[in-house]
Design a protein around this motif. Structure first.
Motif, PDB file in Angstrom:
ATOM      1  N   THR A   1      79.174  59.787  -9.256  1.00 41.73           N
ATOM      2  CA  THR A   1      79.329  58.444  -8.735  1.00 41.73           C
ATOM      3  C   THR A   1      78.055  58.112  -8.768  1.00 41.73           C
TER       4      THR A   1
ATOM      5  N   PRO B   1      76.313  53.384  -4.164  1.00 37.67           N
ATOM      6  CA  PRO B   1      77.618  53.277  -3.334  1.00 37.67           C
ATOM      7  C   PRO B   1      77.454  54.437  -2.464  1.00 37.67           C
TER       8      PRO B   1
ATOM      9  N   SER C   1      92.247  58.633  -8.384  1.00 38.87           N
ATOM     10  CA  SER C   1      92.193  57.828  -7.185  1.00 38.87           C
ATOM     11  C   SER C   1      92.406  58.734  -5.799  1.00 38.87           C
TER      12      SER C   1
ATOM     13  N   ARG D   1      88.904  60.163  -5.266  1.00 36.17           N
ATOM     14  CA  ARG D   1      88.079  59.245  -5.012  1.00 36.17           C
ATOM     15  C   ARG D   1      88.027  59.120  -3.420  1.00 36.17           C
TER      16      ARG D   1
ATOM     17  N   THR E   1      85.482  60.208  -0.753  1.00 27.93           N
ATOM     18  CA  THR E   1      84.743  59.640   0.315  1.00 27.93           C
ATOM     19  C   THR E   1      84.903  60.246   1.823  1.00 27.93           C
TER      20      THR E   1
ATOM     21  N   ARG F   1      85.489  46.946 -11.873  1.00 27.41           N
ATOM     22  CA  ARG F   1      85.215  46.465 -10.385  1.00 27.41           C
ATOM     23  C   ARG F   1      86.595  46.686  -9.516  1.00 27.41           C
ATOM     24  N   ASN F   2      87.716  47.336 -10.428  1.00 26.67           N
ATOM     25  CA  ASN F   2      88.829  47.970  -9.851  1.00 26.67           C
ATOM     26  C   ASN F   2      88.636  49.249  -9.268  1.00 26.67           C
ATOM     27  N   ARG F   3      87.732  50.062  -9.872  1.00 25.71           N
ATOM     28  CA  ARG F   3      87.361  51.343  -9.347  1.00 25.71           C
ATOM     29  C   ARG F   3      86.658  51.285  -8.068  1.00 25.71           C
ATOM     30  N   ARG F   4      87.228  51.593  -6.918  1.00 25.26           N
ATOM     31  CA  ARG F   4      86.764  51.376  -5.916  1.00 25.26           C
ATOM     32  C   ARG F   4      87.420  52.241  -4.605  1.00 25.26           C
TER      33      ARG F   4
ATOM     34  N   SER G   1      88.648  51.987  -0.466  1.00 23.96           N
ATOM     35  CA  SER G   1      88.748  50.961   0.740  1.00 23.96           C
ATOM     36  C   SER G   1      88.753  51.867   1.862  1.00 23.96           C
TER      37      SER G   1
END
Length: 110
Positions: free
Chosen positions: A12, A16, A57, A60, A64, A99-102, A104
């Motif tokens: 990463t 971020p 995902s 990810r 986080t 930008r869809n790689r994130r 929430s």
């Protein structure tokens, strides 16, 4: 140009990571539960790799969570972790957009 580094097994960007650390510090003293959702773009992995956007995902979201725990958010505060792959794009008109790689992060009502 932001340098890449590996945190908890997921490569990463440093910016971020520092932002997520700041979010964690802001949330650590709140009593609310937290939900973390990982997202990807629509670009798949090469055949035969055994990898897919569902696992990416989920990884990810879990990376986080671990970063937030390392910055003071107690494990018991995580209500839900989920990977949704490319099913909820930030840029719906271009599912391959980076930008869809994130992730929430949702602070839940008590």
């Amino acid at each position: 140009h932001t340098r890449l580094r590996t945190v908890t097994g997921v490569q990463t960007c440093a910016l971020p990571i520092s932002l997520l650390a700041e979010v964690a510090r802001s949330l650590r003293d709140l009593p609310n539960k937290v939900a973390v959702r990982g997202h990807t773009d629509s670009i798949g992995f090469a055949p035969g790799t055994g990898r897919n956007n569902w696992t990416l995902s989920t990884e990810r979201a879990d990376a986080t969570r671990r970063l937030m725990e390392a910055n003071g958010v107690p494990t018991k505060r995580f209500e839900r972790l989920e990977g949704v792959a490319d099913t909820m794009p930030f840029v719906p008109t271009n599912p391959a957009d980076p930008r869809n790689r994130r992730v929430s992060i949702t602070v839940l009502n008590q």
